[in-house]
Design a protein around this motif. Structure first.
Motif, PDB file in Angstrom:
ATOM      1  N   LEU A  76       0.857  -1.248   0.104  1.00 57.07           N
ATOM      2  CA  LEU A  76       0.215  -0.123   0.112  1.00 57.07           C
ATOM      3  C   LEU A  76       0.795   1.356   0.112  1.00 57.07           C
ATOM      4  O   LEU A  76       0.447   2.334  -0.574  1.00 57.07           O
ATOM      5  CB  LEU A  76      -1.041   0.070   1.020  1.00 57.07           C
ATOM      6  N   ALA A  81      -0.986   4.355  -0.763  1.00 51.79           N
ATOM      7  CA  ALA A  81      -2.579   4.267  -0.297  1.00 51.79           C
ATOM      8  C   ALA A  81      -2.361   3.754   1.095  1.00 51.79           C
ATOM      9  O   ALA A  81      -3.240   3.031   1.660  1.00 51.79           O
ATOM     10  CB  ALA A  81      -3.252   3.127  -1.205  1.00 51.79           C
ATOM     11  N   TRP A  84      -5.630   3.517   3.321  1.00 46.30           N
ATOM     12  CA  TRP A  84      -6.760   2.415   3.147  1.00 46.30           C
ATOM     13  C   TRP A  84      -6.416   1.354   4.189  1.00 46.30           C
ATOM     14  O   TRP A  84      -7.108   0.499   4.127  1.00 46.30           O
ATOM     15  CB  TRP A  84      -6.545   2.310   1.632  1.00 46.30           C
TER      16      TRP A  84
END
Length: 258
Positions: A76, A81, A84
């Motif tokens: 990630l 990200a 998330w």
């Protein structure tokens, strides 16, 4: 020719065992609603299965949360990200990873124990003695254990999921400097009833499968003390396979309705 005969014999044995287990299941549903009800034995089995499996479930859940977060975080991060992470971990653990892993752990802990216990009672003729004395051994030994696993496994899964999320939050707090409040706010925002309800329903089926296979293998144990080991081992193997089948069916049905 000999190979074909072996395949045919194995196929016959497989379908014969499926038929026997189906009859065993029908007998359980017939006996579970008939008085007298063994509430005291049911509570004792619930306590034994839940209390003795709690530490194993907690440790497994905590390590699961740690490892899953550590393994997922670099990927990630590579895509930018990281935000998330709580949502992904929360949904993954609640919907799939938590119930399946904890059910497999309990299959090894509870299923093998039931198979060995009932198997030893069968080979030492304790079950036969209960039948002679007028006691219904199926209701006292089998019905209570299957009902106990069906009731206790969802509670163990809830505890395991909670501890797994705590382990994940710990890693996020140390690695990503994310506060526990922010982490769990994102988790609860991401999880919906469509995630919780199917996971809860299938956890009851997981518990039923663990109790059913363990009791079946132990109740019909043979071959003396060697058969006790075989009953314990086969209970774990058969239950593990059945858990994956139940999980596939649950995911397939969930995909249709949710």
């Amino acid at each position: 020719m000999g190979r074909d005969k072996t395949i045919i014999d194995n196929t016959k044995d497989f379908f014969a065992e499926v038929g026997d287990m189906s009859y065993f299941t029908l007998r359980f549903f017939r006996e579970v609603f008939k008085p007298p009800f063994e509430f005291k034995e049911l509570m004792r089995q619930c306590f034994n299965m839940g209390n003795r499996s709690l530490l194993l479930v907690v440790v497994t859940g905590f390590i699961l949360g740690l490892v899953f977060t550590l393994q997922s975080r670099p990927t990630l991060t590579e895509f930018g990200a990281e935000s998330w992470m709580p949502s992904m971990v929360g949904i993954s653990i609640v919907r799939e990873i938590g119930p399946v892993i904890i059910a497999l752990i309990c299959a090894g802990r509870i299923g093998s124990g039931i198979g060995a216990e009932l198997g030893s009672m069968r080979v030492t003729e304790q079950i036969d003695a209960m039948e002679v004395s007028g006691t219904n051994p199926f209701k006292y030994l089998v019905v209570t254990r299957i009902a106990a696993t069906t009731l206790m496994l969802p509670l163990l899964i809830v505890i395991g999921d909670t501890v797994a999320l705590l382990g994940s939050a710990l890693i996020e707090n140390l690695k990503g400097e994310v506060s526990y409040l922010l982490y769990f706010n994102q988790v609860f925002d991401a999880i919906s009833y469509a995630d919780i309800i199917p996971a809860t329903i299938k956890s009851f089926f997981f518990g039923f499968a663990i109790g059913l296979v363990g009791c079946y293998k132990g109740y019909y144990c043979s071959k003396g003390t060697v058969g006790v080991g075989e009953a314990s081992n086969s209970a774990v193997v058969y239950t593990s396979m059945l858990l994956f089948v139940i999980d596939f069916i649950a995911v397939f049905i969930t995909d249709i309705f949710f």
